[in-house]
Design an enzyme around this catalytic site. Sequence first.
Site, PDB file in Angstrom:
ATOM      1  N   CYS A 158      -3.192  -5.396   1.131  1.00  0.00           N
ATOM      2  CA  CYS A 158      -4.904  -6.602   1.514  1.00  0.00           C
ATOM      3  C   CYS A 158      -5.058  -7.638   0.317  1.00  0.00           C
ATOM      4  O   CYS A 158      -4.700  -7.306  -1.422  1.00  0.00           O
ATOM      5  CB  CYS A 158      -5.444  -6.134   1.668  1.00  0.00           C
ATOM      6  SG  CYS A 158      -5.889  -4.367   3.236  1.00  0.00           S
ATOM      7  N   ARG A 168       1.963 -10.386  -0.510  1.00  0.00           N
ATOM      8  CA  ARG A 168       1.468  -9.403  -0.441  1.00  0.00           C
ATOM      9  C   ARG A 168       1.612  -8.149   0.251  1.00  0.00           C
ATOM     10  O   ARG A 168       2.118  -6.879   0.744  1.00  0.00           O
ATOM     11  CB  ARG A 168       0.010  -8.626  -1.124  1.00  0.00           C
ATOM     12  CG  ARG A 168      -0.396  -9.886  -2.731  1.00  0.00           C
ATOM     13  CD  ARG A 168      -1.838  -9.513  -2.404  1.00  0.00           C
ATOM     14  NE  ARG A 168      -2.150  -8.206  -3.206  1.00  0.00           N
ATOM     15  CZ  ARG A 168      -2.389  -8.286  -4.132  1.00  0.00           C
ATOM     16  NH1 ARG A 168      -2.050  -8.432  -5.128  1.00  0.00           N
ATOM     17  NH2 ARG A 168      -2.899  -6.818  -3.999  1.00  0.00           N
ATOM     18  N   TRP A 226      -3.271  -4.899   5.339  1.00  0.00           N
ATOM     19  CA  TRP A 226      -2.192  -4.549   5.449  1.00  0.00           C
ATOM     20  C   TRP A 226      -2.543  -2.861   6.053  1.00  0.00           C
ATOM     21  O   TRP A 226      -3.836  -2.464   5.484  1.00  0.00           O
ATOM     22  CB  TRP A 226      -1.448  -4.126   4.299  1.00  0.00           C
ATOM     23  CG  TRP A 226      -0.639  -3.646   4.447  1.00  0.00           C
ATOM     24  CD1 TRP A 226       0.450  -4.181   4.847  1.00  0.00           C
ATOM     25  CD2 TRP A 226       0.007  -2.317   4.259  1.00  0.00           C
ATOM     26  NE1 TRP A 226       1.621  -3.434   4.569  1.00  0.00           N
ATOM     27  CE2 TRP A 226       1.506  -1.996   4.186  1.00  0.00           C
ATOM     28  CE3 TRP A 226      -1.112  -0.932   3.592  1.00  0.00           C
ATOM     29  CZ2 TRP A 226       1.560  -0.716   4.262  1.00  0.00           C
ATOM     30  CZ3 TRP A 226      -0.286  -0.071   3.466  1.00  0.00           C
ATOM     31  CH2 TRP A 226       0.948   0.463   3.586  1.00  0.00           C
ATOM     32  N   ASN A 271     -10.285  -4.886  -0.404  1.00  0.00           N
ATOM     33  CA  ASN A 271      -9.537  -3.813  -0.545  1.00  0.00           C
ATOM     34  C   ASN A 271      -9.477  -2.255  -0.766  1.00  0.00           C
ATOM     35  O   ASN A 271     -10.447  -2.208  -1.582  1.00  0.00           O
ATOM     36  CB  ASN A 271      -7.997  -4.350  -1.444  1.00  0.00           C
ATOM     37  CG  ASN A 271      -8.245  -6.232  -0.985  1.00  0.00           C
ATOM     38  OD1 ASN A 271      -8.676  -6.255  -0.127  1.00  0.00           O
ATOM     39  ND2 ASN A 271      -7.789  -6.893  -2.182  1.00  0.00           N
ATOM     40  N   GLY A 272      -8.564  -1.570  -0.643  1.00  0.00           N
ATOM     41  CA  GLY A 272      -8.870   0.176  -1.108  1.00  0.00           C
ATOM     42  C   GLY A 272      -8.915   0.722  -0.218  1.00  0.00           C
ATOM     43  O   GLY A 272      -8.700   0.143   1.098  1.00  0.00           O
ATOM     44  N   GLU A 287      19.652   1.222  -5.672  1.00  0.00           N
ATOM     45  CA  GLU A 287      18.435   0.237  -5.645  1.00  0.00           C
ATOM     46  C   GLU A 287      19.384  -0.650  -4.570  1.00  0.00           C
ATOM     47  O   GLU A 287      18.907  -1.391  -4.127  1.00  0.00           O
ATOM     48  CB  GLU A 287      18.262  -0.622  -6.404  1.00  0.00           C
ATOM     49  CG  GLU A 287      17.551  -1.703  -7.163  1.00  0.00           C
ATOM     50  CD  GLU A 287      17.091  -1.444  -6.549  1.00  0.00           C
ATOM     51  OE1 GLU A 287      16.477  -0.642  -5.951  1.00  0.00           O
ATOM     52  OE2 GLU A 287      15.766  -2.728  -5.885  1.00  0.00           O
ATOM     53  N   LYS A 292      17.462  -2.111  -1.369  1.00  0.00           N
ATOM     54  CA  LYS A 292      17.602  -3.479  -0.562  1.00  0.00           C
ATOM     55  C   LYS A 292      17.403  -3.936  -0.144  1.00  0.00           C
ATOM     56  O   LYS A 292      17.241  -4.470   0.727  1.00  0.00           O
ATOM     57  CB  LYS A 292      18.213  -4.427  -1.850  1.00  0.00           C
ATOM     58  CG  LYS A 292      17.547  -5.488  -3.138  1.00  0.00           C
ATOM     59  CD  LYS A 292      16.421  -5.266  -4.234  1.00  0.00           C
ATOM     60  CE  LYS A 292      15.257  -4.877  -3.472  1.00  0.00           C
ATOM     61  NZ  LYS A 292      14.434  -4.432  -4.536  1.00  0.00           N
ATOM     62  N   GLU A 350      14.790  -2.300   3.068  1.00  0.00           N
ATOM     63  CA  GLU A 350      13.506  -3.011   3.015  1.00  0.00           C
ATOM     64  C   GLU A 350      13.733  -4.643   3.926  1.00  0.00           C
ATOM     65  O   GLU A 350      13.216  -4.667   4.107  1.00  0.00           O
ATOM     66  CB  GLU A 350      13.072  -2.927   1.834  1.00  0.00           C
ATOM     67  CG  GLU A 350      13.555  -3.949   0.778  1.00  0.00           C
ATOM     68  CD  GLU A 350      12.290  -3.853  -0.550  1.00  0.00           C
ATOM     69  OE1 GLU A 350      11.632  -3.678  -0.327  1.00  0.00           O
ATOM     70  OE2 GLU A 350      13.690  -3.641  -1.677  1.00  0.00           O
ATOM     71  N   HIS A 382      30.640  16.227   0.510  1.00  0.00           N
ATOM     72  CA  HIS A 382      29.574  17.541   0.738  1.00  0.00           C
ATOM     73  C   HIS A 382      29.364  17.326   2.105  1.00  0.00           C
ATOM     74  O   HIS A 382      27.970  17.733   2.260  1.00  0.00           O
ATOM     75  CB  HIS A 382      29.270  18.003   0.242  1.00  0.00           C
ATOM     76  CG  HIS A 382      30.152  18.221  -1.320  1.00  0.00           C
ATOM     77  ND1 HIS A 382      30.783  19.536  -1.175  1.00  0.00           N
ATOM     78  CD2 HIS A 382      30.387  17.279  -2.697  1.00  0.00           C
ATOM     79  CE1 HIS A 382      31.249  19.573  -2.162  1.00  0.00           C
ATOM     80  NE2 HIS A 382      31.196  18.876  -3.151  1.00  0.00           N
ATOM     81  N   LYS A 437       3.336  -6.174  -1.342  1.00  0.00           N
ATOM     82  CA  LYS A 437       3.989  -6.305  -2.736  1.00  0.00           C
ATOM     83  C   LYS A 437       3.198  -5.046  -3.861  1.00  0.00           C
ATOM     84  O   LYS A 437       4.508  -4.626  -4.702  1.00  0.00           O
ATOM     85  CB  LYS A 437       3.171  -7.596  -2.741  1.00  0.00           C
ATOM     86  CG  LYS A 437       4.259  -8.604  -4.061  1.00  0.00           C
ATOM     87  CD  LYS A 437       5.654  -8.203  -3.945  1.00  0.00           C
ATOM     88  CE  LYS A 437       6.234  -8.826  -5.619  1.00  0.00           C
ATOM     89  NZ  LYS A 437       8.323  -8.082  -5.731  1.00  0.00           N
TER      90      LYS A 437
HETATM   91  O1  M6R Z   1       4.569  -2.148  -8.293  1.00  0.00           O
HETATM   92  P1  M6R Z   1       5.333  -1.467  -7.856  1.00  0.00           P
HETATM   93  O2  M6R Z   1       6.677  -1.424  -9.614  1.00  0.00           O
HETATM   94  O3  M6R Z   1       4.934   0.129  -8.773  1.00  0.00           O
HETATM   95  O4  M6R Z   1       6.231  -0.740  -6.770  1.00  0.00           O
HETATM   96  C1  M6R Z   1       6.829   0.418  -6.116  1.00  0.00           C
HETATM   97  C2  M6R Z   1       6.910  -0.584  -5.172  1.00  0.00           C
HETATM   98  O5  M6R Z   1       6.252  -0.139  -4.534  1.00  0.00           O
HETATM   99  C3  M6R Z   1       8.081  -1.669  -5.616  1.00  0.00           C
HETATM  100  O6  M6R Z   1       9.355  -1.295  -5.907  1.00  0.00           O
HETATM  101  C4  M6R Z   1       8.616  -1.198  -3.619  1.00  0.00           C
HETATM  102  O7  M6R Z   1       9.600  -0.211  -3.236  1.00  0.00           O
HETATM  103  C5  M6R Z   1       9.424  -2.396  -3.425  1.00  0.00           C
HETATM  104  N1  M6R Z   1       9.479  -3.443  -2.182  1.00  0.00           N
HETATM  105  C6  M6R Z   1      10.984  -2.438  -3.882  1.00  0.00           C
HETATM  106  O8  M6R Z   1      11.421  -4.137  -3.876  1.00  0.00           O
END
Ligand code: M6R
Length: 610
Positions: A2, A27, A74, A100-101, A483, A487, A490, A506, A605
């Site tokens: 948010c 965000r 969000w 927010n929160g 990673e 990527k 997502e 396995h 974000k």
């Molecule tokens: O801000 P942070 O590094 O703590 O965030 C952690 C994850 O939410 C963040 O890396 C998320 O997996 C991203 N979307 C990856 O691209």
Amino acid sequence: MCGIVGCTGSMPVKKVLVEGLKRLEYRGYDSAGVAIQQDGALEVVHRVGKVAGLESELACRDLRGTCGIGHTRWATHGRPSTVNAHPHASCDGRIAVVHNGIIENFAELREQLQARGHVFASETDTEVLAHLLEEAYAECPGDLLTALRRALQHVIGAYGVAAVCADEPGVIACARKDSPIVVGRGKDASYVASDIIALIDATRDVVVLEDGQLARLTPESITYFDERGREIEPEITHVDWDVDLAEKGGYPDFMLKEIHEQPRVVRDTLAGRMVGGELSIDELGLSYEELNLIDRVYVIACGTSYHAGLIAKNLIERWARIPTEVEVASEFRYRNPIITPSTLVVAVSQSGETADTLAAIRDARIRGAKVFGITNVVGSPVARESDGVIYTKANKEIAVASTKSFLGQVVSLTLLALLLAQTKGRLTTAQVRLLFRELGDTAEQIERILHDTEAIDEAAYACKDAASALFVGRGIGSAICYEGALKLKEISYLHAEAYAAGEMKHGPIALIDDGFPVIAVATESPVYDKLVSNLKECEARGALIVAIATEGDEEIKKIARHVIYVPKVRDCFTPITASVPLQLFARAIALLRGCDVDQPRNLAKSVTVE
Ligand code: M6R
């Protein structure tokens, strides 16, 4: 997640709120709204979807008010819908709040408020704040700030909150606890937001509220208060970013721009680290003796930052010989980790405000560990709550998918591993210097990768229609695969998993049939031959193999249908070079599948809720 903006001045505020909300779009959100004071009342407008939709709706309305608040939501409590979008209003519609929160005791508060006759319009936790504020305001009419302070005394949970009241023209009251709020004075107006980026068009001098602090904004001034309502003098932070940082700078999307910034990130993260031939990380906050005592390291993080931690484990154990565990913060915080005063906890977070990582830091400190933060955001909660911090120098990352901040984390963690090895005497000064120099060389190697991306685009085209993909590697290469798979899933919504290649037979090899994509990090390493054997087994079953390989490796072409070459580097630095083509590969597939690479669905974000 948010986002909050607010402004009070002498000019109509509608446009300022929309522009601020646009700055917060990165965000991630699902609905947006504003509340604007107008003719002695509040006009609340909200809608599901992008800020552009809200902007069109506002364009049709004659809103001239000069004080208002806005929000991008969000969804957490209640689905994305118009009624659940913020701002939320009191029963009489004279008070509106954005938040927010998470209000943890909202169910209990809601029941109590309903019993006292309040009628709720939404399913959100936030709405209780509007009703609590309505009651508190009745006790101190004309003093929104005090009413907000009193209302928040009933709340358990996290909040960044801003409120307006129809009875107090030109006033915005705001407060924070565990969710950022920044406040600043522009030329003729006062501003509030949950993120500095929403304010940078108006001011570079901001106040980041501390937990428990509140602020009262009017068109002429801002006054700050502590949680007991006493006026305080806040610390002003000067922000020296260029506005261009928040723009795409000629690239079609932020993700590509940020991928291209990575050579600079490597250089900036290393700048000033070799002092008189010795590696130095002064911000660590630990003396030589304290460092030397460390006998166990935990890296705690989430998502991409967790993957940077997997690479750190490999390097710290390889060079410093200190047992290292990597754990997702949401698990670490709920178990009973073995922590002693000689344990170092390294918390990695791009945003510096990830709720689970913060909770894990607090838990580790209570248990007596030294906590070292690695974050991209200066003054963020992770930075403030750690004993020491390295800033990753990636600068603001806008695309939801982390790229340059991941690279900054990997480089910073590599430095930390080298420092631990240097302190423990496991590497000689000459070895540390050589490795440091080669680490610096990766900046130029990334530039070469970015220069020619044809093979990446071809491989992406070949894989774009797959339903699923496997990423495989061995040794440090398998850490990179996690990673790469994240990527891809997502941003392209193509299901992907990562495996240590030795695990294929396995179980996962059962997935392989004709054309099934297997993306292999097959760069030169001590386990290269083992990996090739694993790939042959996949190839024999029809897999479409895409290999990230070292320049000059002709052998790999016998089994891989697509080869993406990266410059030759020492095995320990392949996470830096090999992750770049994997980022570009994911982006290319996402674009071919028609996805929004900067703002993937359902993602935020900054994950400020558990
Ligand atoms: O801000 P942070 O590094 O703590 O965030 C952690 C994850 O939410 C963040 O890396 C998320 O997996 C991203 N979307 C990856 O691209």
